[in-house]
Structure formats: C-alpha cells, structure tokens
Design a protein around this motif. Structure first.
Motif, PDB file in Angstrom:
ATOM      1  N   HIS A 199       8.825  39.894 -13.891  1.00 63.65           N
ATOM      2  CA  HIS A 199       9.270  39.617 -12.523  1.00 63.65           C
ATOM      3  C   HIS A 199       9.442  40.878 -11.694  1.00 63.65           C
ATOM      4  O   HIS A 199       9.827  40.800 -10.523  1.00 63.65           O
ATOM      5  N   ILE A 252      16.853  36.995  -2.446  1.00 66.33           N
ATOM      6  CA  ILE A 252      16.072  36.183  -3.380  1.00 66.33           C
ATOM      7  C   ILE A 252      16.212  34.700  -3.021  1.00 66.33           C
ATOM      8  O   ILE A 252      15.230  33.950  -3.017  1.00 66.33           O
ATOM      9  N   LEU A 308      15.712  36.051 -10.256  1.00 66.50           N
ATOM     10  CA  LEU A 308      14.262  36.121 -10.078  1.00 66.50           C
ATOM     11  C   LEU A 308      13.551  35.053 -10.904  1.00 66.50           C
ATOM     12  O   LEU A 308      12.582  34.450 -10.450  1.00 66.50           O
ATOM     13  N   PHE A 313      10.238  41.104  -7.823  1.00 66.22           N
ATOM     14  CA  PHE A 313      11.017  42.184  -7.225  1.00 66.22           C
ATOM     15  C   PHE A 313      10.165  43.444  -7.281  1.00 66.22           C
ATOM     16  O   PHE A 313       9.763  43.883  -8.362  1.00 66.22           O
TER      17      PHE A 313
END
Length: 277
Positions: free
Chosen positions: A177, A95, A144, A151
């Motif tokens: 997310h 990430i 996130l 994701f």
C-alpha cells in the motif's frame, strides 16, 4: 503525439473555491490537481466538515478535473508526540476523504528532526530517524488496507528518506500500500546536480513500477543554493526527462508542476505541452 497528464497544486491557483479551481484549471489547460484540503479549505478542514469537503471535491471532479493526490504532508519524525499524533490523524482523515471521493492516492514527504523547519539536520539520515518514519507510517497501514488506496512516499535529500536506496528499504518494509512520488529536483543539491541524469535513471530502475505521481520543478544554483525557476529555465532538461520516462513506459503517470504560480505556472505547463517524446 502522446498527451501528458498534467496538474498543479490546488493551493497554487489564484482562487480556492471549487468553481475558481475549475476555472483556473481550464485556463491553465491542466487535467487535474494535487489537493491539500487543510490548505485550500482550512475552515472546513478545522471543523471536519465532511459534507462541505466532499461536496467541494465532487464539484471539481464533476467538472472533469481529476484529483490526482490528496496531499497529507506531515513530519513523521516530529518530536512533539501529541502534535505528531494529530498529524497522523490528519493523514487518516485524508484517507477517509479519498475513500468517499474515489481518490486512490494520499501522500507525504518524510520530514526532518528539525520539527517544524523541514530542513537538513545531521541526524536525518540516521538509523533512529529511519525507524521513526517507519513506525509513524505503519500506523496508517490498517486505514490504507480498509480503503484500498496507496500512500505515496516522496524522498527529499535533506529529509529522512533521501534517495532511491533508503526509499526502497522503507517501502519494502511497509508493503504494497506504499508507493512513490518522484521529484528529481528534491534529490539534487550543489554537489550532485550535474549528475541528475544518472540519479534519475537509477531511481527509475529501482522504483519505476511503484511510481504513481511525478513532481516537476526546476532550479538554478546561486551561491550553492537552489533558486526555483520555470521548467524550461533550470538545470534539469525536461525534454530529456520525458524521453527517459518514455523509455520506461511511464509517460501516463500524472505530473504535478510545483513551486510556481501565475504566469510562471502557465508558461511551464505550456512548455511541457509542446515537448516531443
């Protein structure tokens, strides 16, 4: 004629340096890559050499090759808690790399209670397994949100999240997310392969707006087992697939051709390029 946005997995290419990846991508005629940092650049990943990793990614991007997804595949129901914690940390690292390099998609499947063997376990579709996946992925939510990336959860019939309904339940609880990688071959087996079109259509109806990546692969059945083949040789008719995607307005979503290398990969990319939709 519309142009598909086609890619391959970085670790399926013949070379793993950024220059080699760019050269092989151009040779294949693909637009981008699904990149597993820990597979393509294992030494740099183990050292957490951020400068080298970011430099490698930027070299690929600067050459006009997109990075569609940072593949951070891990088993969120692994029974070894310390190992699972390290795998979740690897997802967090991806990430962060995505944030640094302008890559908005990170992804994983949902694993198996068989730990390191991502194979069928009779309790994979149980409620405790579902709750374990949910709890593992929830640990990624703050990262996130900070990175403002998505994701992608990829369902597989033998894994914990195994169909359109279980994925809808998971992503509804996880929130905005969390989106979707869709691979129809992952949802098929000897019992349901003949119904692939209705399974595909149902998945698109449920998840179409949240699909951010497609995986394309094909297979034949031998003794009840799925045997990988080129895209134009298996049970899934990819001309029909593209027609169905067009009817849902999804032909702009990137496609990763999976489980093939060398000539088989090249032939499959060329096959996709000549299809009408």
């Amino acid at each position: 004629m519309r142009k598909l946005n086609i890619g391959a997995r970085g670790h399926d290419l013949s070379g793993q340096t950024p220059a080699e990846m760019v050269a092989f991508s151009r040779e294949l005629g693909i637009d981008g890559l699904q990149l597993a940092i820990h597979k393509s650049w294992e030494e740099a990943y183990k050292a957490r050499d951020i400068e080298t990793i970011v430099g490698n990614i930027k070299q690929i991007q600067d050459a006009g090759i997109s990075v569609f997804l940072l593949a951070s595949y891990f088993n969120p129901v692994h029974s070894n808690t310390s190992f699972l914690a390290s795998e979740i940390e690897r997802a967090r690292f991806n990430i962060d790399m995505g944030l640094r390099c302008g890559i908005g998609l990170i992804g994983s499947e949902t694993g198996s209670l068989n730990d390191d063997a991502w194979t069928w376990h009779p309790e994979n579709h149980s409620e405790p397994a579902f709750q374990h996946v949910l709890a593992s992925f929830q640990q990624l939510q703050p990262n996130l949100e900070r990175a403002q990336c998505r994701f992608l959860v990829e369902p597989v019939y033998d894994h914990v999240i195994y169909d359109a309904d279980s994925l809808m339940r998971l992503n509804t609880q996880l929130g905005e997310h969390f989106c979707v990688t869709f691979d129809i071959a992952n949802l098929l087996n000897a019992d349901n392969a003949a119904s692939w079109e209705s399974i595909f259509e149902d998945f698109l109806n449920q998840h179409g707006p949240r699909i951010r990546l497609f995986h394309f692969k094909n297979f034949v059945l031998e003794g009840g087992q799925k045997i990988p083949v080129r895209l134009n040789e298996g049970l899934i008719d990819y001309q029909k697939v593209l027609t169905m995607l067009a009817s849902h307005g999804l032909t702009q979503v990137p496609i990763i051709v999976e489980e093939l290398q060398g000539e088989a990969l090249s032939d499959s990319v060329a096959y996709l390029r000549q299809l009408q939709f």
